[in-house]
Design a protein around this motif. Structure first.
Motif, short mmCIF file in Angstrom:
data_model
loop_
_atom_site.label_atom_id
_atom_site.label_comp_id
_atom_site.label_asym_id
_atom_site.label_seq_id
_atom_site.Cartn_x
_atom_site.Cartn_y
_atom_site.Cartn_z
N LEU A 1 19.91 47.84 -27.61
CA LEU A 1 21.26 48.06 -28.11
C LEU A 1 21.30 48.11 -29.64
CD1 LEU A 1 23.56 45.94 -25.74
CD2 LEU A 1 23.15 48.41 -25.75
N VAL A 2 20.35 47.44 -30.28
CA VAL A 2 20.26 47.52 -31.74
C VAL A 2 19.94 48.95 -32.16
CG1 VAL A 2 19.01 46.73 -33.79
CG2 VAL A 2 19.61 45.10 -31.99
N ALA A 3 18.99 49.56 -31.47
CA ALA A 3 18.64 50.95 -31.77
C ALA A 3 19.79 51.89 -31.42
CB ALA A 3 17.39 51.35 -31.00
N VAL A 4 20.47 51.63 -30.31
CA VAL A 4 21.65 52.43 -29.95
C VAL A 4 22.68 52.36 -31.07
CG1 VAL A 4 23.60 52.63 -28.37
CG2 VAL A 4 21.31 52.23 -27.46
N GLY A 5 22.96 51.15 -31.55
CA GLY A 5 23.93 50.99 -32.62
C GLY A 5 23.53 51.71 -33.89
N PHE B 1 21.71 54.48 -34.17
CA PHE B 1 21.93 55.91 -34.03
C PHE B 1 23.42 56.25 -33.93
CE2 PHE B 1 17.39 56.11 -32.79
CZ PHE B 1 17.01 57.16 -33.61
N LEU B 2 24.22 55.36 -33.37
CA LEU B 2 25.66 55.59 -33.37
C LEU B 2 26.20 55.57 -34.79
CD1 LEU B 2 26.86 53.44 -30.32
CD2 LEU B 2 26.55 55.92 -30.43
N PHE B 3 25.65 54.69 -35.62
CA PHE B 3 26.04 54.62 -37.03
C PHE B 3 25.69 55.93 -37.73
CE2 PHE B 3 25.29 53.53 -41.48
CZ PHE B 3 26.42 52.78 -41.78
N LEU B 4 24.49 56.44 -37.50
CA LEU B 4 24.07 57.71 -38.09
C LEU B 4 24.94 58.86 -37.58
CD1 LEU B 4 20.19 57.33 -37.90
CD2 LEU B 4 21.62 57.19 -39.95
N GLY B 5 25.30 58.81 -36.29
CA GLY B 5 26.18 59.84 -35.75
C GLY B 5 27.55 59.83 -36.40
N GLY B 6 28.06 58.64 -36.66
CA GLY B 6 29.34 58.53 -37.36
C GLY B 6 29.27 59.09 -38.77
#
Length: 277
Positions: free
Chosen positions: A101-105, A107-112
């Motif tokens: 979930l740390v890695a998911v977060g 990449f979600l940050f980069l997507g934002g």
């Protein structure tokens, strides 16, 4: 290219394409909130952790709005929109492939960070292609992207989440990639006044010497905060506190956002008729 050289149908087509791109961006940015219930039940996270993960796209977006605006002035709307939405899709697909979930977060940050392109570029397209007497209505239509994006996410993402995080994230990733192609094919940059020969006063920043624009931005940001909080936790509240099913809760969130979209259009039209923003 002069504004007059483009037909009315073309202007509205550009608006529709940019609206759909911004809608897809907000489906990604706000749609992660609709994974909170799944994260709590299937990934053993608490509400604070799941809420933090849902906030990652918004946090990334805030950091890059200025940067995308800087690029927009130099390379134009079509490149900014198509590139930014493609990067958003890539980051979301990468998040879907992660197990941590740390890695998911991350990449979600980069997507934002990438998705912020839609906020800056779509607003400039409205101001550049439509005359002042129509901009209230057109901006109101453009502003429906956020509630419509949330509505789409509320309707679809919780159902995908029943099959896991990867399935849920692939939906916004796919529509962002499709919107990138649509922007590359369907967006035209509006004309800009030539900078050569302009006097220094015409190039000066409108933010210097007055606090009016800063107050407008501060008030607009303050209005957005409660909207984002409600959009993030409304589904969770309906499921947990009101004992609604996922489908029923998603439908209620969708309805609320559709009403919000309708009122944005009405407010924009009203501002044109009253000649007051």
């Amino acid at each position: 290219m002069a504004t007059q050289s483009v037909s009315t149908a073309t202007r509205w087509w550009i608006l529709i394409v940019s609206l759909l791109a911004t809608l897809c961006a907000f489906t990604f940015i706000n749609g992660i909130a609709f994974l909170i219930s799944m994260l709590e039940s299937k990934r053993d996270t608490n509400l604070a952790q799941a809420g933090l993960l849902a906030a990652m796209p918004s946090a990334g977006m805030v950091l890059t709005l200025y940067g995308w605006g800087y690029l927009l002035d130099r390379i134009g709307e079509r490149i900014v929109l198509s590139t930014g939405m493609a990067l958003t899709g890539v980051a979301c697909f990468a998040a879907a492939a992660m197990h941590s979930l740390v890695a998911v977060g991350a990449f979600l940050f980069l997507g934002g960070m990438a998705a912020a392109c839609a906020n800056t570029a779509s607003g400039r397209l409205v101001a550049g292609w439509f005359p002042p007497e129509q901009r209230g209505l057109v901006m109101g239509i453009r502003q429906t992207a956020q509630p419509l994006g949330i509505a789409l996410g509320a309707m679809v993402i919780p159902e995908f989440a029943e099959h896991g995080l990867e399935s849920a994230l692939k939906f916004p990733a796919t529509i962002c990639m499709v919107s990138a192609v649509a922007c590359a094919l369907g967006v035209l940059d509006p004309p800009r006044p030539p900078r050569d020969g302009a006097v220094p006063e015409q190039l000066a920043s409108p933010y210097r010497g007055s606090s009016v624009l800063w107050r407008i931005h501060a008030a607009s940001a303050a209005l957005m905060v409660p909207q984002c909080v409600i959009a993030t936790f409304m589904l969770v509240w309906l499921i947990r506190e009101q004992h609604q099913s996922i489908a029923a809760a998603g439908a209620l969130v969708t309805l609320s956002q559709l009403l919000g979209a309708a009122f944005r259009i009405a407010a924009g039209r009203w501002s044109d008729r009253m000649r007051s923003r």
